[in-house]
Design a protein around this motif. Structure first.
Motif, PDB file in Angstrom:
ATOM      1  N   ALA A 308       0.829  -1.202   0.000  1.00 39.52           N
ATOM      2  CA  ALA A 308       0.000   0.000   0.000  1.00 39.52           C
ATOM      3  C   ALA A 308       0.865   1.255   0.000  1.00 39.52           C
ATOM      4  CB  ALA A 308      -0.937  -0.001   1.211  1.00 39.52           C
ATOM      5  N   ARG A 309       1.954   1.248   0.776  1.00 36.33           N
ATOM      6  CA  ARG A 309       2.859   2.409   0.798  1.00 36.33           C
ATOM      7  C   ARG A 309       3.489   2.636  -0.571  1.00 36.33           C
ATOM      8  NH1 ARG A 309       4.680   0.496   6.112  1.00 36.33           N
ATOM      9  NH2 ARG A 309       6.420  -0.550   5.070  1.00 36.33           N
ATOM     10  N   ASP A 310       3.966   1.559  -1.202  1.00 34.95           N
ATOM     11  CA  ASP A 310       4.568   1.686  -2.533  1.00 34.95           C
ATOM     12  C   ASP A 310       3.555   2.220  -3.547  1.00 34.95           C
ATOM     13  OD1 ASP A 310       6.892   0.683  -1.491  1.00 34.95           O
ATOM     14  OD2 ASP A 310       6.636  -1.343  -2.300  1.00 34.95           O
ATOM     15  N   THR A 311       2.312   1.770  -3.417  1.00 35.28           N
ATOM     16  CA  THR A 311       1.267   2.213  -4.347  1.00 35.28           C
ATOM     17  C   THR A 311       0.946   3.690  -4.149  1.00 35.28           C
ATOM     18  OG1 THR A 311       0.332  -0.017  -4.370  1.00 35.28           O
ATOM     19  CG2 THR A 311      -1.080   1.771  -5.144  1.00 35.28           C
ATOM     20  N   LEU A 312       0.919   4.145  -2.890  1.00 30.30           N
ATOM     21  CA  LEU A 312       0.677   5.559  -2.628  1.00 30.30           C
ATOM     22  C   LEU A 312       1.795   6.424  -3.213  1.00 30.30           C
ATOM     23  CD1 LEU A 312      -0.712   5.553   1.026  1.00 30.30           C
ATOM     24  CD2 LEU A 312      -1.922   6.252  -1.043  1.00 30.30           C
ATOM     25  N   LEU A 313       3.035   5.940  -3.123  1.00 31.34           N
ATOM     26  CA  LEU A 313       4.145   6.654  -3.747  1.00 31.34           C
ATOM     27  C   LEU A 313       3.900   6.833  -5.241  1.00 31.34           C
ATOM     28  CD1 LEU A 313       7.097   7.698  -4.085  1.00 31.34           C
ATOM     29  CD2 LEU A 313       7.802   5.294  -4.202  1.00 31.34           C
ATOM     30  N   LEU A 314       3.509   5.757  -5.892  1.00 31.50           N
ATOM     31  CA  LEU A 314       3.262   5.796  -7.331  1.00 31.50           C
ATOM     32  C   LEU A 314       2.101   6.736  -7.654  1.00 31.50           C
ATOM     33  CD1 LEU A 314       4.204   4.519  -9.988  1.00 31.50           C
ATOM     34  CD2 LEU A 314       2.577   2.677  -9.613  1.00 31.50           C
ATOM     35  N   LEU A 315       1.039   6.683  -6.856  1.00 30.89           N
ATOM     36  CA  LEU A 315      -0.112   7.545  -7.094  1.00 30.89           C
ATOM     37  C   LEU A 315       0.243   9.024  -6.915  1.00 30.89           C
ATOM     38  CD1 LEU A 315      -2.900   5.460  -5.323  1.00 30.89           C
ATOM     39  CD2 LEU A 315      -2.955   6.191  -7.703  1.00 30.89           C
ATOM     40  N   LEU A 316       0.971   9.319  -5.853  1.00 32.80           N
ATOM     41  CA  LEU A 316       1.326  10.711  -5.597  1.00 32.80           C
ATOM     42  C   LEU A 316       2.197  11.282  -6.717  1.00 32.80           C
ATOM     43  CD1 LEU A 316       1.981  10.641  -1.746  1.00 32.80           C
ATOM     44  CD2 LEU A 316       0.198  11.914  -2.940  1.00 32.80           C
ATOM     45  N   LYS A 317       3.059  10.458  -7.283  1.00 31.94           N
ATOM     46  CA  LYS A 317       3.904  10.935  -8.377  1.00 31.94           C
ATOM     47  C   LYS A 317       3.126  11.047  -9.692  1.00 31.94           C
ATOM     48  CE  LYS A 317       7.764  11.106  -6.003  1.00 31.94           C
ATOM     49  NZ  LYS A 317       8.582  12.312  -5.847  1.00 31.94           N
ATOM     50  N   SER A 318       1.998  10.367  -9.779  1.00 35.42           N
ATOM     51  CA  SER A 318       1.240  10.333 -11.033  1.00 35.42           C
ATOM     52  C   SER A 318       0.153  11.387 -11.111  1.00 35.42           C
ATOM     53  CB  SER A 318       0.602   8.943 -11.223  1.00 35.42           C
ATOM     54  OG  SER A 318       1.597   7.932 -11.261  1.00 35.42           O
ATOM     55  N   LEU A 319      -0.148  12.058 -10.003  1.00 35.05           N
ATOM     56  CA  LEU A 319      -1.214  13.053 -10.007  1.00 35.05           C
ATOM     57  C   LEU A 319      -0.810  14.263 -10.852  1.00 35.05           C
ATOM     58  CD1 LEU A 319      -2.386  13.075  -6.275  1.00 35.05           C
ATOM     59  CD2 LEU A 319      -3.501  11.984  -8.237  1.00 35.05           C
ATOM     60  N   PRO A 320      -1.769  14.895 -11.507  1.00 35.95           N
ATOM     61  CA  PRO A 320      -1.460  16.076 -12.320  1.00 35.95           C
ATOM     62  C   PRO A 320      -1.352  17.338 -11.464  1.00 35.95           C
ATOM     63  CG  PRO A 320      -3.782  15.515 -12.515  1.00 35.95           C
ATOM     64  CD  PRO A 320      -3.168  14.452 -11.664  1.00 35.95           C
ATOM     65  N   LEU A 321      -0.460  18.231 -11.856  1.00 34.72           N
ATOM     66  CA  LEU A 321      -0.363  19.518 -11.185  1.00 34.72           C
ATOM     67  C   LEU A 321      -1.698  20.260 -11.297  1.00 34.72           C
ATOM     68  CD1 LEU A 321       3.158  20.851 -12.266  1.00 34.72           C
ATOM     69  CD2 LEU A 321       2.396  20.374  -9.920  1.00 34.72           C
ATOM     70  N   GLY A 322      -2.067  20.913 -10.216  1.00 34.76           N
ATOM     71  CA  GLY A 322      -3.303  21.674 -10.226  1.00 34.76           C
ATOM     72  C   GLY A 322      -4.475  20.961  -9.597  1.00 34.76           C
ATOM     73  N   CYS A 323      -4.347  19.658  -9.355  1.00 35.56           N
ATOM     74  CA  CYS A 323      -5.445  18.921  -8.702  1.00 35.56           C
ATOM     75  C   CYS A 323      -5.341  19.102  -7.188  1.00 35.56           C
ATOM     76  CB  CYS A 323      -5.406  17.449  -9.082  1.00 35.56           C
ATOM     77  SG  CYS A 323      -4.086  16.500  -8.271  1.00 35.56           S
ATOM     78  N   PHE A 324      -6.286  18.540  -6.443  1.00 35.84           N
ATOM     79  CA  PHE A 324      -6.275  18.559  -4.983  1.00 35.84           C
ATOM     80  C   PHE A 324      -6.247  17.107  -4.484  1.00 35.84           C
ATOM     81  CE2 PHE A 324      -7.684  22.715  -6.054  1.00 35.84           C
ATOM     82  CZ  PHE A 324      -7.346  23.540  -5.000  1.00 35.84           C
ATOM     83  N   PHE A 325      -5.691  16.908  -3.280  1.00 39.51           N
ATOM     84  CA  PHE A 325      -5.612  15.532  -2.770  1.00 39.51           C
ATOM     85  C   PHE A 325      -5.552  15.537  -1.246  1.00 39.51           C
ATOM     86  CE2 PHE A 325      -1.228  16.719  -2.396  1.00 39.51           C
ATOM     87  CZ  PHE A 325      -0.667  15.872  -1.434  1.00 39.51           C
ATOM     88  N   ASN A 326      -5.827  14.337  -0.679  1.00 41.75           N
ATOM     89  CA  ASN A 326      -5.656  14.088   0.744  1.00 41.75           C
ATOM     90  C   ASN A 326      -5.544  12.584   0.947  1.00 41.75           C
ATOM     91  OD1 ASN A 326      -5.353  14.526   3.462  1.00 41.75           O
ATOM     92  ND2 ASN A 326      -7.345  15.523   3.764  1.00 41.75           N
ATOM     93  N   ILE A 327      -4.953  12.181   2.069  1.00 39.21           N
ATOM     94  CA  ILE A 327      -4.785  10.763   2.396  1.00 39.21           C
ATOM     95  C   ILE A 327      -5.287  10.525   3.808  1.00 39.21           C
ATOM     96  CG2 ILE A 327      -3.142   8.860   2.695  1.00 39.21           C
ATOM     97  CD1 ILE A 327      -1.331  10.227   0.641  1.00 39.21           C
ATOM     98  N   TYR A 328      -6.134   9.521   3.952  1.00 39.88           N
ATOM     99  CA  TYR A 328      -6.642   9.103   5.256  1.00 39.88           C
ATOM    100  C   TYR A 328      -6.099   7.714   5.581  1.00 39.88           C
ATOM    101  CZ  TYR A 328     -10.392  12.677   5.585  1.00 39.88           C
ATOM    102  OH  TYR A 328     -11.112  13.828   5.699  1.00 39.88           O
ATOM    103  N   GLY A 329      -5.738   7.505   6.831  1.00 36.99           N
ATOM    104  CA  GLY A 329      -5.470   6.167   7.338  1.00 36.99           C
ATOM    105  C   GLY A 329      -6.555   5.815   8.334  1.00 36.99           C
ATOM    106  N   PHE A 330      -7.026   4.559   8.319  1.00 36.83           N
ATOM    107  CA  PHE A 330      -8.108   4.203   9.239  1.00 36.83           C
ATOM    108  C   PHE A 330      -7.873   2.833   9.855  1.00 36.83           C
ATOM    109  CE2 PHE A 330      -9.498   2.248   5.301  1.00 36.83           C
ATOM    110  CZ  PHE A 330     -10.121   1.072   5.692  1.00 36.83           C
ATOM    111  N   GLY A 331      -8.421   2.684  11.036  1.00 31.27           N
ATOM    112  CA  GLY A 331      -8.398   1.425  11.782  1.00 31.27           C
ATOM    113  C   GLY A 331      -9.483   1.532  12.825  1.00 31.27           C
ATOM    114  N   SER A 332      -9.140   1.402  14.110  1.00 34.42           N
ATOM    115  CA  SER A 332     -10.117   1.665  15.169  1.00 34.42           C
ATOM    116  C   SER A 332     -10.413   3.157  15.258  1.00 34.42           C
ATOM    117  CB  SER A 332      -9.585   1.159  16.512  1.00 34.42           C
ATOM    118  OG  SER A 332      -9.361  -0.233  16.459  1.00 34.42           O
TER     119      SER A 332
END
Length: 776
Positions: A308-332
């Motif tokens: 999952a961490r490796d995939t997030l790295l790939l996603l963050l590098k693939s996003l286009p400039l000018g978009c918006f983003f956020n990341i949530y982690g969840f458990g209890s």
């Protein structure tokens, strides 16, 4: 605690389940499955065996019967509470009875109760179901026989049917499994792959339209059995007309002919190439303890949280400039990287990457509903469509509540889901994606998460498809009544399956036509198929059963969100009516079989036994047995399948802390290293970290830089692109977006100096990448 396994007596005596036999028939993209379970009570008293097992969420269970002493006992389908009462009455009077029911919480979990099996008695239980096979990105049809039912985390105050009970350490598998598959397609069977050992594929004719294959002897059923079926001509639109049941009421769903149509919308290549810089991308990542398990039951391989961490790295590098983003982690509990979505810049990307590196599977249980509510409570950004990506191993007990929450907000976002590892809930993963007009993916065995995630990102970046309309053109006097809803979303090459009821009289030699029309931007498009109205003689009632299941699911999902009080009761009445007429199980019905031919009551005290499919240990290793030993803990009230409160027995570890062997030194993936060094605008800096990926020295790279180039970043970016194309071409679908961003940047910077850069870069790296490969 002694090593033991399976269904146990109080004295750790053997399990009554002795064998499982599965016969699979694949016709086109539909699977018809018959599973036979063989029992033997080796105890001195009668036994009630309770077996909880997983099944694909869109499976349509249509037959259930048992055989005892050569006598076949055919089950009837009834309203669920009525079936339970009949079962209890039979057991209390000493009769043999069998009950099959679908979970109230989740459509992918079933419970089979085998009651009053006399001492020394053998019995077999057979259940049959049909299901649509999922299409993989490479065109393969995927069938999965689940072996694992993960304990599903349930929020405080709720009850779960898969709450873990006491377990033991691994032991030998106490039963046998046989599995055979018959495959048929007019387009020809090209090949079959599996995560398990198979016998050689055997063709049944020279045209290769039929074939058969089996599991190799000795399979231990210690993991899901996955079958990937490849046809010679995939993605072909099909239409099947199926005659109604002669004994059914004319005009009813089962009494009228049905048509099943599958279409594969295709968009122009230009329209399917992501170019947009707008969008709000929210990544919701499971950080529960179960994510600290391997991606598969194999001894080696990355942990789920690592992937999952490796995939997030790939996603963050693939996003286009000018978009918006956020990341949530969840458990209890849950945490967001930012209070609200932020603009994608170099600063925000670096901040997010730093937090991604520290993400662990340390958030306890799996409570996904609260972070969803938090995400939906925040206003969407005008001009930036919200795209939600959910990564989880799918272990929750409140599946329907989660799906309903997504459905409430379906008009404001799209939801893409990823089931990680074996045992992920198909009801949760498919249900959330369906409710959020997105796309589900499952990552199991040796699958890499990255290509499947990038395909969904490609879907998310595609222009929205609007004005979707389904039209039917049929002869006069024939009325087409849709059973399934018109698709709300279309993705390039993604299959759409449609069911419709044919009312009225018609000539079977006549031809009908189904046409799916839609707009992509301002351009209208159409996908259609013509079909003969002649009924297919080989499908039996497969289409009717699948259509009934589709209609039931639609009613249950719609009713659970909108229905209150009397409305809910009306939905239930409709579901029970369709379910009993079609003999297809639902949340509100169950199969019940009672051996009424038994001349005398079964003698002796009835002993309860629970059986579970393989449960994963939180050590990060899958246990080697497939049915967990259970201490008797059945509830008196059968309104829920299992008690909510159970007791753990000490087995040498707990969920959050355990001893592990020292980690062996892991060599870092050079491609991930290169990707981690990319800037948000798509460029790379020329430094020692980058050139070490190329196995060069920084000074050597600088000395080979063409004189025409003054900017080292241009030279570094060209080298990175050449290395990806020259040495990682087989992983193109993973790095394609970040390469597009890099290419756009380098074109804007380099101008006419690109050609000498390419020539010098090829010489330095020892590759031969042509200019047209880089779209230059």
């Amino acid at each position: 605690m002694r090593d033991c396994c399976g269904l146990l007596t109080l004295k750790n005596e053997p399990v009554p389940l002795k064998g499982i036999s599965v016969q699979l028939k694949v016709q086109g993209f539909v699977a018809d499955v018959c599973s036979t379970l063989s029992y033997e009570n080796s105890e001195s008293s009668p036994v009630e065996a309770v077996f909880v097992f997983p099944m694909e969420e869109d499976s349509s269970v249509y037959d259930f019967h048992a055989e005892i002493g050569g006598v076949k006992i055919q089950a009837e389908i009834r309203e669920k509470q009525e079936a339970r009462d009949t079962y209890d009455d039979a057991l209390s009077s000493g009769q043999q009875a069998f009950l099959l029911e679908e979970s109230d919480e989740s459509r992918d979990v079933f419970r089979l109760s085998v009651g009053s099996l006399p001492a020394g008695q053998k019995a077999t239980v057979c259940l049959s179901y049909v299901t649509e096979l999922a299409v993989e990105a490479d065109g393969a049809l995927r069938y999965c026989l689940p072996a694992i039912l993960n304990p599903r985390y349930t929020p405080a105050g709720a009850q779960s049917l898969t709450t873990p009970v006491s377990g033991a350490s691994g032991g030998p598998v106490p039963y046998s499994l046989s599995f055979s598959a018959h495959l048929a397609s007019p387009s020809g069977v090209a090949q079959v792959k599996s995560n398990c050992d198979l016998t050689p594929l055997e063709y049944l004719g020279d045209d290769k339209t039929q074939a058969q294959v089996s599991l190799s002897p000795g399979h231990k059923f210690d993991r899901d059995v996955e079958l990937l079926v490849y046809y010679s001509h995939p993605h072909q639109p099909t239409a099947i007309v199926e005659g109604g049941l002669a004994s059914a009421t004319p005009g009813s769903l089962m009494g009228d002919p049905l048509v099943m149509v599958s279409l594969y919308p295709e968009f122009p290549a230009a329209a399917s190439t992501p170019q947009s810089s707008c969008g709000e991308f929210i990544f919701l990542v499971d950080r529960s303890g179960s994510m600290d398990c391997p991606m598969s039951n194999m001894e080696s391989g990355p942990m789920r949280i690592e992937s999952a961490r490796d995939t997030l790295l790939l996603l963050l590098k693939s996003l286009p400039l000018g978009c918006f983003f956020n990341i949530y982690g969840f458990g209890s509990h849950f945490e967001a990287f930012f209070p609200e979505s932020v603009e994608y810049t170099q600063q925000t990307m670096d901040s997010a990457l730093g937090k991604v590196k520290g993400m662990g599977a340390d958030f306890g249980g799996t409570e996904i509903l609260e972070p969803l509510k938090d995400i939906y409570s925040k206003a969407c950004r005008p001009g930036h469509p919200r795209q939600l990506f959910v990564f989880t191993d799918g272990e929750v007990g409140n599946t329907k509540d989660v799906i309903n929450e997504v459905k409430k907000h379906a008009g404001t976002h799209r939801c893409f889901t990823f089931g990680i590892g074996e045992g992920a809930s198909t009801a949760l993963i498919k249900g959330m994606a369906r409710a959020g007009s997105g796309h589900p993916e499952f990552i199991t065995g040796k699958d890499r998460m990255q290509p499947k995630v990038m395909q969904s990102l490609r879907f998310a970046l595609q222009p929205a498809v609007n004005n979707i309309v389904l039209n039917w053109d049929v002869p006069a006097g024939l009325e087409v009544v849709p059973v399934s809803e018109t698709p709300k979303v279309l993705f390039r090459g993604h299959r759409s399956i449609l069911y419709a009821q044919l009312k009225g009289k018609f000539d079977e030699s006549a031809v009908g036509r189904a046409s799916l029309q839609y707009s992509l931007g301002d351009e209208p498009h159409k996908t259609e198929i013509s079909f003969k109205l002649q009924s297919d003689k080989h499908t039996g009632l497969t289409t009717h059963r699948l259509a009934a299941r589709t209609l039931i699911c639609s009613l249950e999902e719609g009713g659970s969100v909108e229905g209150e009080g009397e409305d809910k009761e009306k939905v239930k009445e409709k579901v029970v009516k369709i379910s009993t007429e079609a003999r297809v199980i639902s949340t509100h019905t169950a199969f019940i079989a009672v051996n009424k031919d038994l001349n005398q009551a079964v003698q002796g005290p009835l002993i309860h036994r629970n059986m579970w499919p393989q449960r994963r240990s939180l050590r990060g290793q899958a246990l080697s047995y497939s049915f967990m030993p259970q201490v008797e803990m059945l509830c008196d009230d059968q309104s829920d399948l299992f008690c909510g409160d159970v007791m753990y027995m000490d087995s040498g570890f707990n969920a959050m802390s355990y001893d592990t062997a020292p980690d062996a030194e892991v060599k870092e993936d050079p491609m991930l290293t290169l990707i981690s060094l990319q800037k948000a605008d798509g460029s790379w800096e020329l430094n020692e970290s980058l050139v070490s990926v190329f196995e060069k020295k920084e000074q050597e790279a600088i000395s080979k830089m063409p004189a025409e180039v003054s900017d080292k970043a241009v030279w570094a970016t060209v080298l990175a692109l050449l290395w990806l194309h020259g040495f990682k071409a087989e992983l193109r679908e993973e790095w394609e977006f970040l390469a597009m961003k890099a290419l756009s940047w380098v074109k804007a910077q380099a101008g006419a100096s690109l050609k000498p850069c390419l020539e010098a870069g090829n010489r330095l790296l020892g590759c031969k990448v042509e200019p047209q490969t880089l779209a230059l």
